[in-house]
Write a protein that holds these residues in place. Sequence first.
Motif, short mmCIF file in Angstrom:
data_model
loop_
_atom_site.label_atom_id
_atom_site.label_comp_id
_atom_site.label_asym_id
_atom_site.label_seq_id
_atom_site.Cartn_x
_atom_site.Cartn_y
_atom_site.Cartn_z
N UNK A 1 3.49 1.69 -10.43
CA UNK A 1 2.96 1.14 -9.03
C UNK A 1 2.11 -0.17 -9.09
N UNK A 2 1.70 -0.41 -10.27
CA UNK A 2 1.04 -1.64 -10.78
C UNK A 2 2.20 -2.81 -10.74
N UNK B 1 0.83 -1.02 -0.01
CA UNK B 1 0.08 -0.09 -0.04
C UNK B 1 0.83 1.18 0.10
N UNK B 2 0.61 2.19 -0.90
CA UNK B 2 1.40 3.23 -0.83
C UNK B 2 0.51 4.64 -0.90
N UNK B 3 1.12 5.64 -0.09
CA UNK B 3 0.28 6.80 -0.09
C UNK B 3 0.66 7.75 -1.46
N UNK C 1 1.01 10.48 -15.57
CA UNK C 1 0.12 9.72 -14.72
C UNK C 1 -0.03 8.49 -15.00
N UNK C 2 -0.13 8.11 -16.31
CA UNK C 2 -0.53 6.63 -16.77
C UNK C 2 1.00 5.75 -16.31
N UNK C 3 2.12 6.40 -16.64
CA UNK C 3 3.28 5.69 -16.25
C UNK C 3 3.50 5.70 -14.76
N UNK C 4 3.10 6.54 -13.96
CA UNK C 4 3.07 6.43 -12.49
C UNK C 4 2.14 5.14 -12.15
#
Length: 302
Positions: A93-94, A33-35, A86-89
Amino acid sequence: MAVPAPFSLSSDPLASKPATSTIFGRDALKTGKFEPTHFRFFTASRRNQGFTLKASMGPPGFTAEKLNNNKLQTLADVEDGCDIFHDLKDRFFSFKRNKYLKNIEQFENLAKAQAPKFMVIACADSRVCPSNILGFQPGEAFMIRNVANLVPSFESGPSETNAALEFAVNTLLVENILVIGHSCCGGIRALMSMEDDDVEKSFIKSWVVIGKNARIKAKAAASNLSFDEQCKHCEKESVNHSLLSLLTYPWIEEKVANGKLSIHGGYYDFIDCSFEKWTLDYRGTKLEENGRIAAKNKIFWC
């Protein structure tokens, strides 16, 4: 009309707030889980600081309303500029949640050393990523990508391609080299468009001329076909030409001759999503200039 007081960095409410960033600790690594990061706020803050500094130099009549409108526009520009990441971020994370954290031991081992079985030479074209097409996972393939997936001969001198070859073959001890060509290759089209007496200089032409023997063969074999068909013929012929170029490297030919290294050609057609693969038959291949390779173990996936 009264002139508004100059704006300064200290008057910007964002300027007094320190930039923040989120650091993932061990608990986050364990739970996955990431903030949310504060990257966009940080960027907007910096852009606003710079804008406020410029605002203090405005001419008389530069009203607070205009400043606020310009501030809103600046924020909108920052938002738009960050959207591309945004998509790259999300993808990162995925990857971290679904692959890295679920295979942490594998990635810890990869952090210590790599031992790929394949060296892959592919085109830089954005449509032909080998990891996507053939499913290579981290640590499985050492890759170099260049325009038109060409391999310069040993005599051509240093390049990033033969530097990668040297490291892969002599240090990583890969067992297979796979050269992958593809359909609708712009580099091959540039090669096929060149004339023998072409004196125009460009980085692209200076590079793709490496495959001139493939162009000669393609034009001779497909002279009665359309230019597009000739290019497709050359896309495959250039792969074979690169396989022959690999054998000009003494340390590659020695390993191939001793059966310690195999070299393969591949062709990905993204128009109908098919893939051809063949292996160079060293014993039957003629190594003289303009020689032709003998192929074995041909397969076709469609």
